[in-house]
Design a protein around this motif. Structure first.
Motif, mmCIF file in Angstrom:
data_model
loop_
_atom_site.group_PDB
_atom_site.id
_atom_site.type_symbol
_atom_site.label_atom_id
_atom_site.label_comp_id
_atom_site.label_asym_id
_atom_site.label_seq_id
_atom_site.Cartn_x
_atom_site.Cartn_y
_atom_site.Cartn_z
ATOM 1 N N GLU A 21 0.836 -1.213 0.000
ATOM 2 C CA GLU A 21 0.000 0.000 0.000
ATOM 3 C C GLU A 21 0.864 1.253 0.000
ATOM 4 N N LEU A 22 1.956 1.232 0.733
ATOM 5 C CA LEU A 22 2.860 2.384 0.762
ATOM 6 C C LEU A 22 3.534 2.589 -0.595
ATOM 7 N N VAL A 23 3.990 1.493 -1.195
ATOM 8 C CA VAL A 23 4.633 1.579 -2.512
ATOM 9 C C VAL A 23 3.658 2.157 -3.536
ATOM 10 N N LEU A 24 2.382 1.772 -3.466
ATOM 11 C CA LEU A 24 1.372 2.315 -4.381
ATOM 12 C C LEU A 24 1.208 3.825 -4.222
ATOM 13 N N ARG A 25 1.620 4.345 -3.086
ATOM 14 C CA ARG A 25 1.516 5.782 -2.805
ATOM 15 C C ARG A 25 2.848 6.502 -2.999
ATOM 16 N N GLY A 26 3.823 5.791 -3.578
ATOM 17 C CA GLY A 26 5.102 6.414 -3.906
ATOM 18 C C GLY A 26 6.142 6.384 -2.805
ATOM 19 N N TRP A 27 5.940 5.584 -1.767
ATOM 20 C CA TRP A 27 6.891 5.480 -0.672
ATOM 21 C C TRP A 27 7.885 4.358 -0.954
ATOM 22 N N ASP A 28 9.126 4.523 -0.507
ATOM 23 C CA ASP A 28 10.120 3.454 -0.508
ATOM 24 C C ASP A 28 10.038 2.797 0.858
ATOM 25 N N VAL A 29 10.038 1.470 0.891
ATOM 26 C CA VAL A 29 9.801 0.726 2.129
ATOM 27 C C VAL A 29 10.884 -0.325 2.326
ATOM 28 N N SER A 30 11.359 -0.427 3.572
ATOM 29 C CA SER A 30 12.311 -1.471 3.944
ATOM 30 C C SER A 30 11.814 -2.188 5.182
ATOM 31 N N ALA A 31 12.062 -3.491 5.212
ATOM 32 C CA ALA A 31 11.787 -4.254 6.430
ATOM 33 C C ALA A 31 12.748 -3.773 7.506
ATOM 34 N N TRP A 32 12.278 -3.821 8.740
ATOM 35 C CA TRP A 32 13.096 -3.382 9.860
ATOM 36 C C TRP A 32 12.677 -4.199 11.065
ATOM 37 N N GLY A 33 13.234 -3.952 12.196
ATOM 38 C CA GLY A 33 12.779 -4.612 13.412
ATOM 39 C C GLY A 33 13.176 -6.067 13.485
ATOM 40 N N GLN A 34 12.405 -6.827 14.270
ATOM 41 C CA GLN A 34 12.738 -8.226 14.519
ATOM 42 C C GLN A 34 12.653 -9.074 13.256
ATOM 43 N N GLY A 35 11.899 -8.624 12.272
ATOM 44 C CA GLY A 35 11.772 -9.375 11.028
ATOM 45 C C GLY A 35 13.074 -9.552 10.278
ATOM 46 N N VAL A 36 14.071 -8.736 10.560
ATOM 47 C CA VAL A 36 15.358 -8.857 9.875
ATOM 48 C C VAL A 36 16.387 -9.582 10.739
ATOM 49 N N LEU A 37 15.966 -10.032 11.921
ATOM 50 C CA LEU A 37 16.870 -10.732 12.833
ATOM 51 C C LEU A 37 16.722 -12.245 12.682
ATOM 52 N N THR A 38 17.740 -12.961 13.110
ATOM 53 C CA THR A 38 17.656 -14.423 13.077
ATOM 54 C C THR A 38 16.700 -14.898 14.172
ATOM 55 N N GLU A 39 16.220 -16.123 14.035
ATOM 56 C CA GLU A 39 15.312 -16.687 15.037
ATOM 57 C C GLU A 39 15.972 -16.739 16.407
ATOM 58 N N ALA A 40 17.247 -17.065 16.459
ATOM 59 C CA ALA A 40 17.955 -17.147 17.743
ATOM 60 C C ALA A 40 17.980 -15.787 18.440
ATOM 61 N N VAL A 41 18.217 -14.729 17.688
ATOM 62 C CA VAL A 41 18.246 -13.386 18.281
ATOM 63 C C VAL A 41 16.841 -12.975 18.710
ATOM 64 N N ARG A 42 15.834 -13.238 17.872
ATOM 65 C CA ARG A 42 14.444 -12.917 18.244
ATOM 66 C C ARG A 42 14.044 -13.650 19.518
ATOM 67 N N SER A 43 14.404 -14.907 19.596
ATOM 68 C CA SER A 43 14.079 -15.714 20.767
ATOM 69 C C SER A 43 14.748 -15.154 22.021
ATOM 70 N N ALA A 44 16.002 -14.777 21.909
ATOM 71 C CA ALA A 44 16.717 -14.197 23.053
ATOM 72 C C ALA A 44 16.078 -12.882 23.477
ATOM 73 N N LEU A 45 15.682 -12.048 22.514
ATOM 74 C CA LEU A 45 15.039 -10.762 22.841
ATOM 75 C C LEU A 45 13.722 -10.959 23.577
ATOM 76 N N ARG A 46 12.963 -11.996 23.203
ATOM 77 C CA ARG A 46 11.681 -12.254 23.863
ATOM 78 C C ARG A 46 11.855 -12.501 25.354
ATOM 79 N N GLY A 47 13.032 -12.935 25.760
ATOM 80 C CA GLY A 47 13.293 -13.201 27.168
ATOM 81 C C GLY A 47 13.792 -11.997 27.939
ATOM 82 N N THR A 48 13.758 -10.808 27.309
ATOM 83 C CA THR A 48 14.253 -9.592 27.969
ATOM 84 C C THR A 48 13.142 -8.556 28.092
ATOM 85 N N ASP A 49 13.440 -7.498 28.801
ATOM 86 C CA ASP A 49 12.545 -6.348 28.871
ATOM 87 C C ASP A 49 13.044 -5.216 27.970
ATOM 88 N N SER A 50 13.980 -5.510 27.088
ATOM 89 C CA SER A 50 14.560 -4.498 26.210
ATOM 90 C C SER A 50 13.512 -3.890 25.291
#
Length: 165
Positions: A21-50
């Protein structure tokens, strides 16, 4: 498929739709956040209050405008017409917006938009969830939301680019 895996599939599809939807409106979009992390890192983060646990899913730019977007799938009640946002996420996103000096917004399934400030001001504490993490949520009437087109412009043939991180 486990409950987490099912929620992830639904969440990934919502992120993809928001990016399209953003691209259709002329925006450039990049994935960010936990979606770009490995499963091991995501799993470790879930165990924190970070605050990194609540890093937004996408970053979008158009000209000199930049938004950090957290896609919220299945977080709207059709019965009560309220969006739900985890309280810890709101606090983390308020801090992130202050630190980066960039706007953060939530995008729900129907493409309604709220900011962490909107949620803090208009939301009411809801009960702890009986599903998922059991976290506390703010509940915000859908009538308080902004329309996607109001924030990101009307849909048209895209000139933007979707960056598959």
């Amino acid at each position: 498929m486990t409950s987490f895996q099912h929620r992830k599939v639904v969440g990934d599809a919502h992120e993809e739709r928001v990016a399209e939807e953003l691209v259709l409106r002329g925006w450039d979009v990049s994935a960010w956040g936990q979606g770009v992390l490995t499963e091991a890192v995501r799993s470790a983060l879930r165990g924190t209050d970070s605050s990194l646990r609540w890093t937004p899913d996408l970053v979008a730019a158009k000209g000199s405008e930049i938004f950090l977007l957290d896609c919220k799938s299945r977080m709207t009640s059709r019965a009560t017409h309220r969006h739900a946002v985890e309280r810890a996420a709101v606090m983390a996103h308020l801090q992130l917006a202050a630190w980066t000096q960039l706007p953060v917004c939530y995008v729900f399934d129907n493409l309604d938009i709220l900011t962490p400030h909107d949620v803090l001001v208009s939301g009411r504490p809801g009960p702890h969830s009986v599903r998922g993490s059991g976290s506390a949520y703010y509940l915000v009437p859908t009538a308080r939301s902004l329309a996607f087109d109001e924030v990101f412009g009307a849909g048209q043939q895209g000139t933007g680019q979707l960056d598959a991180a």
